[in-house]
Design a protein around this motif. Structure first.
Motif, PDB file in Angstrom:
ATOM      1  N   ASN A  34       1.441  -0.871   0.004  1.00 56.78           N
ATOM      2  CA  ASN A  34      -0.264   0.146   0.050  1.00 56.78           C
ATOM      3  C   ASN A  34       1.057   1.420  -0.179  1.00 56.78           C
ATOM      4  O   ASN A  34       0.514   2.552  -0.358  1.00 56.78           O
ATOM      5  N   LYS A  35       1.924   1.534   0.515  1.00 49.48           N
ATOM      6  CA  LYS A  35       2.874   2.243  -0.043  1.00 49.48           C
ATOM      7  C   LYS A  35       3.071   2.644  -0.946  1.00 49.48           C
ATOM      8  O   LYS A  35       3.452   3.155  -1.723  1.00 49.48           O
ATOM      9  N   PHE A  36       2.744   1.787  -2.140  1.00 54.76           N
ATOM     10  CA  PHE A  36       3.115   1.860  -3.734  1.00 54.76           C
ATOM     11  C   PHE A  36       1.996   2.082  -4.274  1.00 54.76           C
ATOM     12  O   PHE A  36       2.380   2.454  -5.164  1.00 54.76           O
ATOM     13  N   VAL A  37       0.884   1.164  -3.950  1.00 53.69           N
ATOM     14  CA  VAL A  37       0.126   1.529  -4.914  1.00 53.69           C
ATOM     15  C   VAL A  37      -1.408   1.279  -4.520  1.00 53.69           C
ATOM     16  O   VAL A  37      -1.036   1.144  -2.682  1.00 53.69           O
ATOM     17  N   GLU A  38      -2.413   1.383  -4.821  1.00 49.80           N
ATOM     18  CA  GLU A  38      -3.594   1.073  -4.029  1.00 49.80           C
ATOM     19  C   GLU A  38      -3.709  -0.571  -3.985  1.00 49.80           C
ATOM     20  O   GLU A  38      -4.616  -0.804  -4.895  1.00 49.80           O
ATOM     21  N   THR A  39      -3.746  -1.555  -3.549  1.00 48.81           N
ATOM     22  CA  THR A  39      -3.679  -2.404  -3.334  1.00 48.81           C
ATOM     23  C   THR A  39      -5.439  -3.342  -3.177  1.00 48.81           C
ATOM     24  O   THR A  39      -5.209  -4.278  -4.232  1.00 48.81           O
ATOM     25  N   PRO A  40      -6.060  -2.694  -2.858  1.00 41.63           N
ATOM     26  CA  PRO A  40      -7.664  -3.031  -3.138  1.00 41.63           C
ATOM     27  C   PRO A  40      -7.949  -2.995  -4.265  1.00 41.63           C
ATOM     28  O   PRO A  40      -8.314  -4.167  -5.191  1.00 41.63           O
ATOM     29  N   ARG A  41      -7.613  -2.247  -5.061  1.00 41.83           N
ATOM     30  CA  ARG A  41      -8.030  -1.349  -6.032  1.00 41.83           C
ATOM     31  C   ARG A  41      -7.290  -2.824  -7.408  1.00 41.83           C
ATOM     32  O   ARG A  41      -8.055  -3.312  -8.299  1.00 41.83           O
ATOM     33  N   LEU A  42      -5.871  -2.974  -6.734  1.00 41.31           N
ATOM     34  CA  LEU A  42      -4.954  -3.452  -8.217  1.00 41.31           C
ATOM     35  C   LEU A  42      -5.768  -5.532  -7.920  1.00 41.31           C
ATOM     36  O   LEU A  42      -5.849  -5.766  -8.463  1.00 41.31           O
ATOM     37  N   LEU A  43      -6.082  -5.208  -6.208  1.00 42.12           N
ATOM     38  CA  LEU A  43      -6.355  -7.256  -6.203  1.00 42.12           C
ATOM     39  C   LEU A  43      -8.216  -6.952  -7.436  1.00 42.12           C
ATOM     40  O   LEU A  43      -8.212  -8.321  -7.489  1.00 42.12           O
ATOM     41  N   THR A  44      -8.622  -5.838  -7.185  1.00 38.03           N
ATOM     42  CA  THR A  44     -10.287  -6.051  -7.809  1.00 38.03           C
ATOM     43  C   THR A  44      -9.948  -6.478  -9.171  1.00 38.03           C
ATOM     44  O   THR A  44     -10.044  -6.431 -10.209  1.00 38.03           O
ATOM     45  N   ALA A  45      -9.075  -5.213  -9.986  1.00 31.01           N
ATOM     46  CA  ALA A  45      -8.401  -5.563 -11.046  1.00 31.01           C
ATOM     47  C   ALA A  45      -7.674  -6.356 -11.303  1.00 31.01           C
ATOM     48  O   ALA A  45      -8.705  -7.424 -12.876  1.00 31.01           O
ATOM     49  N   SER A  46      -6.710  -7.011 -10.794  1.00 28.94           N
ATOM     50  CA  SER A  46      -6.407  -8.108 -10.981  1.00 28.94           C
ATOM     51  C   SER A  46      -7.330  -9.353 -11.145  1.00 28.94           C
ATOM     52  O   SER A  46      -7.677 -10.368 -12.725  1.00 28.94           O
ATOM     53  N   ILE A  47      -8.305  -9.264 -10.261  1.00 34.85           N
ATOM     54  CA  ILE A  47      -9.151 -10.815 -10.357  1.00 34.85           C
ATOM     55  C   ILE A  47     -10.562 -10.328 -11.821  1.00 34.85           C
ATOM     56  O   ILE A  47     -11.041 -11.694 -12.247  1.00 34.85           O
ATOM     57  N   GLY A  48     -10.917  -9.358 -11.915  1.00 29.98           N
ATOM     58  CA  GLY A  48     -12.037  -8.139 -12.966  1.00 29.98           C
ATOM     59  C   GLY A  48     -11.591  -8.753 -13.863  1.00 29.98           C
ATOM     60  O   GLY A  48     -11.826  -9.888 -14.824  1.00 29.98           O
ATOM     61  N   LEU A  49     -10.375  -8.545 -14.364  1.00 26.90           N
ATOM     62  CA  LEU A  49      -9.454  -9.562 -15.463  1.00 26.90           C
ATOM     63  C   LEU A  49      -9.581 -10.548 -16.094  1.00 26.90           C
ATOM     64  O   LEU A  49      -9.699 -11.341 -17.545  1.00 26.90           O
ATOM     65  N   GLY A  50      -8.991 -11.626 -14.795  1.00 32.63           N
ATOM     66  CA  GLY A  50      -8.533 -12.688 -15.059  1.00 32.63           C
ATOM     67  C   GLY A  50     -10.411 -13.227 -15.563  1.00 32.63           C
ATOM     68  O   GLY A  50     -10.513 -13.982 -15.999  1.00 32.63           O
ATOM     69  N   SER A  51     -11.355 -12.769 -14.610  1.00 30.26           N
ATOM     70  CA  SER A  51     -12.515 -13.160 -14.820  1.00 30.26           C
ATOM     71  C   SER A  51     -13.511 -12.949 -16.078  1.00 30.26           C
ATOM     72  O   SER A  51     -14.535 -13.900 -17.053  1.00 30.26           O
ATOM     73  N   GLU A  52     -13.749 -11.660 -16.193  1.00 32.37           N
ATOM     74  CA  GLU A  52     -13.945 -10.750 -17.926  1.00 32.37           C
ATOM     75  C   GLU A  52     -13.049 -11.823 -19.173  1.00 32.37           C
ATOM     76  O   GLU A  52     -13.549 -12.107 -19.853  1.00 32.37           O
ATOM     77  N   SER A  53     -11.885 -11.134 -18.838  1.00 26.92           N
ATOM     78  CA  SER A  53     -11.266 -12.036 -19.717  1.00 26.92           C
ATOM     79  C   SER A  53     -11.427 -13.569 -19.971  1.00 26.92           C
ATOM     80  O   SER A  53     -12.053 -14.214 -21.183  1.00 26.92           O
ATOM     81  N   GLY A  54     -12.133 -14.127 -19.463  1.00 25.32           N
ATOM     82  CA  GLY A  54     -12.642 -15.541 -19.479  1.00 25.32           C
ATOM     83  C   GLY A  54     -14.044 -15.849 -19.614  1.00 25.32           C
ATOM     84  O   GLY A  54     -14.069 -16.778 -21.111  1.00 25.32           O
ATOM     85  N   GLU A  55     -14.203 -14.493 -19.547  1.00 27.15           N
ATOM     86  CA  GLU A  55     -16.434 -14.433 -20.055  1.00 27.15           C
ATOM     87  C   GLU A  55     -16.146 -14.137 -21.849  1.00 27.15           C
ATOM     88  O   GLU A  55     -16.206 -14.766 -21.938  1.00 27.15           O
ATOM     89  N   PHE A  56     -15.021 -13.610 -22.215  1.00 27.84           N
ATOM     90  CA  PHE A  56     -14.813 -13.528 -23.444  1.00 27.84           C
ATOM     91  C   PHE A  56     -14.295 -14.841 -23.952  1.00 27.84           C
ATOM     92  O   PHE A  56     -15.171 -14.732 -25.484  1.00 27.84           O
ATOM     93  N   SER A  57     -13.220 -15.497 -23.385  1.00 26.98           N
ATOM     94  CA  SER A  57     -12.748 -16.347 -24.692  1.00 26.98           C
ATOM     95  C   SER A  57     -14.168 -17.261 -23.666  1.00 26.98           C
ATOM     96  O   SER A  57     -13.425 -18.679 -24.778  1.00 26.98           O
TER      97      SER A  57
END
Length: 133
Positions: A34-57
């Motif tokens: 959290n000193k460098f990035v917004e960790t909650p938002r990063l986790l949301t993005a990471s999980i969401g990108l994987g999930s939505e990319s999977g839906e597209f695929s």
């Protein structure tokens, strides 16, 4: 070949990071990040990108391998999933304090360097220069 899943389970546990097994270690790592990035938002993005990319695929898979029609409805569905991907992609940019425009500019620069003639070359995509990620 015989596999003992209990032995494998033990092996998996041994090679798993402390942060993956211990809540206190995870919280401490979270604080460090959290000193460098917004960790909650990063986790949301990471999980969401994987999930939505999977839906597209999944849609692409069904069209190519299972006979799903490539019609207006399917393309509309894919468009909506791409919009969701962009939403999570933008979340990642926010989490990392990156300008989305800069991310795209740097991607274009990287690809221009990789393919200086402006044409795809499979050998250049597989045999990259050092530092070309």
């Amino acid at each position: 070949m015989e596999i003992d899943l209990n032995k494998y389970k033990h092996f998996v546990d041994e090679v798993t990071s402390k942060e993956s097994k211990d809540s206190a270690a995870l919280v401490e790592r979270w604080r460090e990040l959290n000193k460098f990035v917004e960790t909650p938002r990063l986790l949301t993005a990471s999980i969401g990108l994987g999930s939505e990319s999977g839906e597209f695929s999944e849609i692409v898979k069904k069209c190519i391998f299972q006979g799903k029609p490539m019609d207006k409805e399917t393309i509309h569905h894919m468009e909506r999933e791409l919009g969701d991907i962009m939403w999570y992609w933008t979340q990642a940019c926010l989490a990392l304090h990156l300008d989305p425009n800069d991310v795209i500019i740097k991607n274009v620069e990287k690809l221009k360097e990789r393919y200086p003639g402006g044409e795809f070359d499979a050998s250049k995509s597989e045999q990259r220069k050092e530092g070309d990620i």
